[in-house]
Write an enzyme that holds these catalytic residues in place. Structure first.
Site, PDB file in Angstrom:
ATOM      1  N   ALA A 162      -0.783  38.869 -14.164  1.00  0.00           N
ATOM      2  CA  ALA A 162      -0.905  38.722 -15.615  1.00  0.00           C
ATOM      3  C   ALA A 162      -2.281  39.130 -16.134  1.00  0.00           C
ATOM      4  O   ALA A 162      -2.449  39.387 -17.329  1.00  0.00           O
ATOM      5  CB  ALA A 162      -0.606  37.288 -16.030  1.00  0.00           C
ATOM      6  N   GLY A 200       4.224  46.382  -9.516  1.00  0.00           N
ATOM      7  CA  GLY A 200       3.096  47.159  -9.005  1.00  0.00           C
ATOM      8  C   GLY A 200       3.466  48.606  -8.739  1.00  0.00           C
ATOM      9  O   GLY A 200       2.626  49.507  -8.853  1.00  0.00           O
ATOM     10  N   ASP A 201       4.732  48.846  -8.396  1.00  0.00           N
ATOM     11  CA  ASP A 201       5.188  50.215  -8.155  1.00  0.00           C
ATOM     12  C   ASP A 201       5.237  51.009  -9.460  1.00  0.00           C
ATOM     13  O   ASP A 201       4.846  52.178  -9.505  1.00  0.00           O
ATOM     14  CB  ASP A 201       6.564  50.199  -7.499  1.00  0.00           C
ATOM     15  CG  ASP A 201       6.581  49.400  -6.205  1.00  0.00           C
ATOM     16  OD1 ASP A 201       5.560  49.414  -5.491  1.00  0.00           O
ATOM     17  OD2 ASP A 201       7.607  48.749  -5.917  1.00  0.00           O
TER      18      ASP A 201
END
Length: 313
Positions: free
Chosen positions: A228, A256-257
């Site tokens: 966050a 994250g990808d």
């Protein structure tokens, strides 16, 4: 410009949504998404949504592997597949409960590779890298492969590519081996980088000296995502923090990808690092609002990018 995504341990992802999920009892759902998965396929999916030309290089095995290839093709994801005989491509089950804090991932380890399996895949990946303008190496290693083999593959691609930018996103011993190979870039999360460096990285204040350490080791671009709190990234022009607006999390799996896909797409479009980082964080945040890795909405990405705060540190 082509983005090459090398993902050594792909998967068939089965994402199921349950209301009020409880373990130890029978529950049923008709909310199921089956997709070509693993970190690299998630990156490719998000990049494709952004309009970025991408090629995925991955080893596939058995009926499951062929199904993964068919699912990827149906989405418009282009693959350079290396078919092996080491066993079935793994299946990962992702459980989403709208009332829970986050999704749960149940990941198979995948087939165990021998030296010949890895050599064949590495040769395929190296060949594909000859046509790329930016390369990403994303995900875990197959069982049976020494982490040093990943470092050797990274070094080989960078040598033959004569300066081809290569960004790694992995964890554990594979990350340590990859860092030793001095890749051009790295994008990992705070827990992964902290484990590799032997320190806690949970805040922007923790991230800055850690990225400085990586830059001192010869890495041109270093980025660490912090959930966050967004992402901190550093290159020779400076260090920036991109903070997304608050959201109601649906699933962090694949976020994250998508962040990495946004970063790579921005760089390939000629953006300076601050602007590429803003796009990256917007993509990662958009992914966190959806079910399934690498799934983003371009309009939502644009809104989130406009609301993302960028600070030079």
């Amino acid at each position: 410009m082509t983005l090459l995504i090398i993902t050594p341990n792909p998967a068939l992802d089965r994402t199921m949504t349950f209301a009020n999920l409880h373990f130890g009892m029978v529950q049923r759902t008709d909310q199921v998404v089956v997709a070509a998965g693993g970190k690299g396929l998630n990156v490719a999916r998000a990049a494709h949504t952004l309009g970025q030309q991408a090629l995925v290089c991955a080893p596939l095995g058995g009926y499951t592997g062929r199904y993964v290839a068919a699912l990827a093709e149906a989405e418009g994801l282009v693959g350079s597949w290396y078919y092996h005989n080491a066993g079935e491509t793994r299946t990962c089950v992702l459980l989403v409960d709208p009332e829970a804090d986050d999704a749960t991932a149940l990941n198979e380890a995948g087939p165990s590779f021998g030296a010949a399996d890895w050599a064949g895949f590495a040769a395929s990946a190296s060949k594909a890298a000859l046509e790329a303008q930016l390369c990403i190496v994303s995900g875990s290693l197959p069982r049976g492969i020494d982490p040093a083999s990943l470092g050797a593959l990274i070094a080989q691609i960078q040598i033959q590519g004569q300066g081809l930018p290569l960004i790694i996103d992995t964890s554990g011993a594979a990350l340590v081996a990859a860092l030793a190979a001095q890749p051009w870039g790295i994008k990992v999360n705070g827990a992964e980088l902290g484990a590799a460096l032997g320190q806690s990285i949970t805040s922007v204040g923790d991230a800055v000296p850690a990225l400085s350490k990586l830059r001192g080791q010869g890495i041109a671009l270093a980025a660490v995502s912090l959930g966050a709190l967004g992402c901190v990234a550093s290159n020779n022009e400076g260090t920036w923090h991109a903070q997304p607006p608050p959201i109601t999390l649906v699933s962090s799996i694949g976020s994250g990808d998508s962040l990495l896909a946004g970063l790579a797409t921005g760089l390939l479009r000629g953006m300076e690092l601050p602007d590429a980082l803003r796009l990256a964080v917007a993509c990662g945040t958009a992914d966190a609002l959806t079910v399934g890795g690498g799934r983003i909405d371009p309009a939502q990405v644009a809104e989130l990018a406009a609301a993302t705060m960028l600070t030079k540190l």
